[in-house]
Motif scaffolding. Structure first.
Motif, PDB file in Angstrom:
ATOM      1  N   ASN A  55     -11.784 -43.281 -38.168  1.00  0.00           N
ATOM      2  CA  ASN A  55     -10.969 -42.189 -38.713  1.00  0.00           C
ATOM      3  C   ASN A  55      -9.673 -42.076 -37.915  1.00  0.00           C
ATOM      4  O   ASN A  55      -9.610 -41.455 -36.846  1.00  0.00           O
ATOM      5  CB  ASN A  55     -11.762 -40.873 -38.628  1.00  0.00           C
ATOM      6  CG  ASN A  55     -11.024 -39.744 -39.313  1.00  0.00           C
ATOM      7  OD1 ASN A  55      -9.800 -39.765 -39.413  1.00  0.00           O
ATOM      8  ND2 ASN A  55     -11.774 -38.751 -39.765  1.00  0.00           N
ATOM      9  N   LEU A  58      -8.220 -38.459 -37.019  1.00  0.00           N
ATOM     10  CA  LEU A  58      -8.892 -37.763 -35.902  1.00  0.00           C
ATOM     11  C   LEU A  58      -8.551 -38.423 -34.570  1.00  0.00           C
ATOM     12  O   LEU A  58      -8.277 -37.743 -33.575  1.00  0.00           O
ATOM     13  CB  LEU A  58     -10.400 -37.768 -36.109  1.00  0.00           C
ATOM     14  CG  LEU A  58     -11.002 -36.556 -36.837  1.00  0.00           C
ATOM     15  CD1 LEU A  58     -12.507 -36.695 -36.916  1.00  0.00           C
ATOM     16  CD2 LEU A  58     -10.633 -35.258 -36.121  1.00  0.00           C
ATOM     17  N   GLU A 226      -6.633 -30.716 -36.131  1.00  0.00           N
ATOM     18  CA  GLU A 226      -7.156 -31.676 -37.101  1.00  0.00           C
ATOM     19  C   GLU A 226      -8.581 -31.298 -37.515  1.00  0.00           C
ATOM     20  O   GLU A 226      -8.956 -31.392 -38.679  1.00  0.00           O
ATOM     21  CB  GLU A 226      -7.127 -33.083 -36.499  1.00  0.00           C
ATOM     22  CG  GLU A 226      -7.544 -34.196 -37.434  1.00  0.00           C
ATOM     23  CD  GLU A 226      -6.692 -34.270 -38.706  1.00  0.00           C
ATOM     24  OE1 GLU A 226      -5.489 -33.920 -38.624  1.00  0.00           O
ATOM     25  OE2 GLU A 226      -7.208 -34.645 -39.774  1.00  0.00           O
ATOM     26  N   SER A 230      -9.807 -30.517 -41.268  1.00  0.00           N
ATOM     27  CA  SER A 230     -10.918 -31.238 -41.891  1.00  0.00           C
ATOM     28  C   SER A 230     -11.969 -30.281 -42.422  1.00  0.00           C
ATOM     29  O   SER A 230     -12.498 -30.463 -43.506  1.00  0.00           O
ATOM     30  CB  SER A 230     -11.585 -32.179 -40.890  1.00  0.00           C
ATOM     31  OG  SER A 230     -10.628 -32.881 -40.183  1.00  0.00           O
ATOM     32  N   LYS A 233     -11.281 -28.853 -45.685  1.00  0.00           N
ATOM     33  CA  LYS A 233     -11.391 -29.780 -46.811  1.00  0.00           C
ATOM     34  C   LYS A 233     -12.846 -30.065 -47.152  1.00  0.00           C
ATOM     35  O   LYS A 233     -13.137 -30.836 -48.043  1.00  0.00           O
ATOM     36  CB  LYS A 233     -10.669 -31.090 -46.469  1.00  0.00           C
ATOM     37  CG  LYS A 233      -9.155 -30.965 -46.590  1.00  0.00           C
ATOM     38  CD  LYS A 233      -8.464 -32.302 -46.473  1.00  0.00           C
ATOM     39  CE  LYS A 233      -8.670 -32.887 -45.096  1.00  0.00           C
ATOM     40  NZ  LYS A 233      -7.720 -33.963 -44.766  1.00  0.00           N
ATOM     41  N   PHE A 235     -16.475 -30.765 -44.821  1.00  0.00           N
ATOM     42  CA  PHE A 235     -16.574 -31.674 -43.693  1.00  0.00           C
ATOM     43  C   PHE A 235     -17.896 -32.412 -43.618  1.00  0.00           C
ATOM     44  O   PHE A 235     -18.882 -32.078 -44.277  1.00  0.00           O
ATOM     45  CB  PHE A 235     -16.313 -30.909 -42.400  1.00  0.00           C
ATOM     46  CG  PHE A 235     -17.203 -29.705 -42.231  1.00  0.00           C
ATOM     47  CD1 PHE A 235     -16.950 -28.536 -42.923  1.00  0.00           C
ATOM     48  CD2 PHE A 235     -18.283 -29.758 -41.371  1.00  0.00           C
ATOM     49  CE1 PHE A 235     -17.775 -27.434 -42.757  1.00  0.00           C
ATOM     50  CE2 PHE A 235     -19.087 -28.653 -41.212  1.00  0.00           C
ATOM     51  CZ  PHE A 235     -18.840 -27.497 -41.900  1.00  0.00           C
ATOM     52  N   ILE A 239     -17.267 -34.425 -37.686  1.00  0.00           N
ATOM     53  CA  ILE A 239     -16.750 -33.312 -36.884  1.00  0.00           C
ATOM     54  C   ILE A 239     -17.728 -32.986 -35.752  1.00  0.00           C
ATOM     55  O   ILE A 239     -17.314 -32.724 -34.621  1.00  0.00           O
ATOM     56  CB  ILE A 239     -16.558 -32.066 -37.785  1.00  0.00           C
ATOM     57  CG1 ILE A 239     -15.526 -32.354 -38.862  1.00  0.00           C
ATOM     58  CG2 ILE A 239     -16.156 -30.858 -36.974  1.00  0.00           C
ATOM     59  CD1 ILE A 239     -14.167 -32.722 -38.326  1.00  0.00           C
TER      60      ILE A 239
END
Lengths: 271, 357
Positions: A55, A58, A226, A230, A233, A235, A239
């Motif tokens: 990612n 991130l 960030e 996330s 949106k 997750f 995370i």
């Protein structure tokens, strides 16, 4: 009777720690769970750490965070240590007032400080004809330095106040040049305080969300920002994975702080 | 070993004169006590000699060399601070070696001299201890050893014993004096403890408001104070004021403003001159007054207001007219004189000291 009281105290303190750590533990454990929907039963897998490695957003944010935190540590620790020495070893007009003014920023909500900084930087940007200058990593760094300075001054100052000025004076009467006094007396005495303060500065910056969020232009983020984006949106346990890493790093730093800051002053006596 | 001469020393902080024209000479090998209330300038003078304070005017010479412009670390002084200021991150040996180390003395010589110093202050065997592991008295000794190991020209002591309890303080006084005599170093020390100053010093100077009120041997200053401040600061004193009525045979007769008469040595006194006389409480003898006792010169009648018992001695407060006399008496076999009893106070002519107001 005494044993019973002891047991009661211990039980209570364990409860406090459970309260503190259970959410963190659950989160960390779920970072190693295979299900993307946090479904049980638990199935160990490193899939989310692998996903994290791929990612870029991130990772980029993580790199920004580390860089800003490191730069902040160097700048805030140097400036703050010098300020602490000035407060602790010199007398000048307005000293008491300046010292008193150091601490209110700690109590002002970050949201308010963040807004103030954003408005201020915009104003500066407009004034000099570069509105774009208002946001960016440099602005975030400035914000973090401002935020961590009082902590550094406080931590180093506390250490300094534990040791009388007479130590440095004694060294001078014994023939030490100002340079030798600084190197052989001031530095060793201050070192634990400075180390603790720098770890504080790192942590304050690395964990900082509000100010970074306000001062980050589109496309530039720090790790906390960030993560927040996330989550909004929708997750995945990625995370959890990055949070677990952050927690381990932060806890490691804070344990070192505790070692230097709390126990620093007594080490020599306990040897 | 060295002589320290202070000439015309002036130091102002804002409008306050911390030193207001001080002249003092500290003789080679002398133990000199600076005494005075806080803010009187004694510490300012000590710190000026050390080099922490720059004088506004005047000069300080060590063996004739003006040191005013020489920074602290080049002055070759030893100093012991009030709370010892031992380096907490070094052990005893490292603390003592510090002054030699920064001068780049060879390791073998450092070792030798540190061990000599430890012997001098009787701390051999404790060289690996940290300052925090030492008692107050031991820390004091380390501070002294550290200050002396560099063989300074002058030793400065800033209230060195004030942090110790009474027993330890007396022990350290003896110790300090022994060490000072043994190496014969010129020593200047600041104290607010008058008894300590009298016990230790070859000479003392009494400071007030940035000036030296009086300097001399402890006995001279105590027995012949020059003014009211000196008499009152060093020990206790009764003050009597009156006017000279007769001078005959080197003795002046003074009529006191409160009534009664006293005799005092007449040096420099003129007829009808107003005088202030200091009289030490322990010079007065106190006895129950027989019925019909009459006052005479240096003999007055009074009433006991209070008798304060403090073990080895008694302090009487005696009302004479509207004035209170303080009288000290050794606690001998007699029971304390009861309150309200009539007493006779008597003392020799020589103990009346004429002082400046």
């Amino acid at each position: 009777m005494k044993n019973l009281a002891d047991a009661g105290i211990r039980f209570y303190l364990i409860l406090v720690l459970v309260f503190l750590y259970v959410p963190i533990l659950v989160m960390a454990v779920l970072a190693f769970n295979k299900s993307p929907l946090y479904a049980l039963p638990f199935e160990f897998d490193l899939v989310w750490f692998k996903a994290l490695m791929e990612n870029d957003r991130l990772l980029k944010a993580g790199l920004n965070s580390v860089l800003i935190a490191l730069a902040n540590t160097v700048i805030a620790t140097s400036l703050g240590t010098m300020a602490a020495v000035a407060f602790g070893r010199y007398t000048f007009r307005g000293k008491t007032m300046m010292q008193a003014l150091l601490f209110p920023p700690i109590a002002i909500p970050w949201l308010v400080i963040g807004t103030a900084m954003l408005v201020f930087f915009f104003w500066i940007g407009r004034a000099i004809g570069y509105p774009g200058i208002a946001r960016g990593l440099h602005a975030i760094l400035l914000g973090h330095v401002a935020l961590s300075l009082p902590y550094v001054i406080f931590v180093v100052g506390t250490r300094l106040n534990d040791y009388p000025k007479a130590l440095e004076e004694a060294a001078a009467t014994l023939g030490a040049t100002p340079c030798q006094v600084f190197r052989r007396v001031s530095v060793p005495i201050l070192a634990p305080g400075v180390v603790a303060a720098s770890l504080f500065a790192f942590a304050v910056s690395f964990d900082q969300f509000v100010i970074s969020y306000f001062l980050a232009p589109p496309g530039v983020t720090t790790l906390p920002v960030e993560i927040y984006t996330s989550i909004r949106k929708g997750f995945t346990p990625e995370i959890n994975a990055i949070s677990t890493i952050i927690i381990l790093v932060s806890m490691g730093l804070m344990l070192i702080v505790a070692r230097f800051y709390r126990f620093g002053g007594e080490r020599s006596g306990n040897e | 070993m060295s002589e320290v001469a202070v000439k015309g020393a002036v130091k102002h902080y804002g409008t306050v004169a911390a030193l207001d024209g001080v002249d003092l000479t500290f003789a080679d090998g002398e133990f000199f006590g600076l005494l005075g209330p806080s803010g009187s300038g004694k510490t300012t003078l000590l710190r000026a000699i050390a080099g922490f304070i720059e004088l506004d005017r005047g000069e300080i010479r060590i063996d004739g060399t003006d040191i005013s412009r020489i920074p602290v670390h080049q002055r070759n002084i030893g100093m012991v601070f009030q709370n010892y200021a031992l380096f907490p991150h070094m052990n005893v040996a490292e603390n003592i070696a510090f002054g030699l180390d920064v001068r780049s003395v060879a390791a073998a010589e450092i070792k030798q001299r540190v061990s000599e110093s430890l012997d001098l202050v009787r701390l051999s065997g404790l060289d690996q201890r940290r300052p925090k592991q030492l008692s107050g008295g031991q820390q004091q000794r380390v501070a002294l050893a550290r200050a002396l190991v560099t063989r300074p020209q002058v030793l400065l002591l800033d209230e060195p014993l004030s942090a110790l309890d009474k027993h330890l303080r007396q022990e350290m006084q003896v110790e300090l004096r022994r060490i000072q005599r043994q190496i014969g170093i010129t020593t200047i020390f600041v104290t607010h403890d008058q008894e300590e100053a009298l016990t230790l010093s070859d000479r003392v100077a009494i400071f007030n408001k940035g000036q030296v009120v009086q300097a001399g041997s402890p006995r001279a200053v105590y027995e012949r104070p020059v003014d009211r401040f000196a008499a009152g600061f060093l020990g206790e004193a009764n003050f009597l004021d009156g006017r000279v009525s007769v001078i005959a045979g080197g003795v002046a007769r003074v009529v006191l403003s409160t009534g009664g008469e006293i005799l005092t040595p007449a040096a420099d006194l003129a007829l009808n001159e107003a005088v202030l006389i200091a009289l030490r409480p322990e010079k007065i003898s106190i006895d129950p007054a027989p019925a019909g006792a009459a006052a005479m010169p240096n003999r007055i009648l009074g009433t006991v207001v209070a008798a304060i018992f403090s073990g080895s001695s008694l302090t009487y407060r005696i009302a004479v007219g509207d004035r209170i006399f303080i009288v000290f008496e050794q606690n001998k076999s007699r029971a304390p004189l009861p309150e309200q009893s009539a007493v006779i106070l008597e003392w020799p002519t020589a103990d009346n000291v004429v002082v400046k107001p």
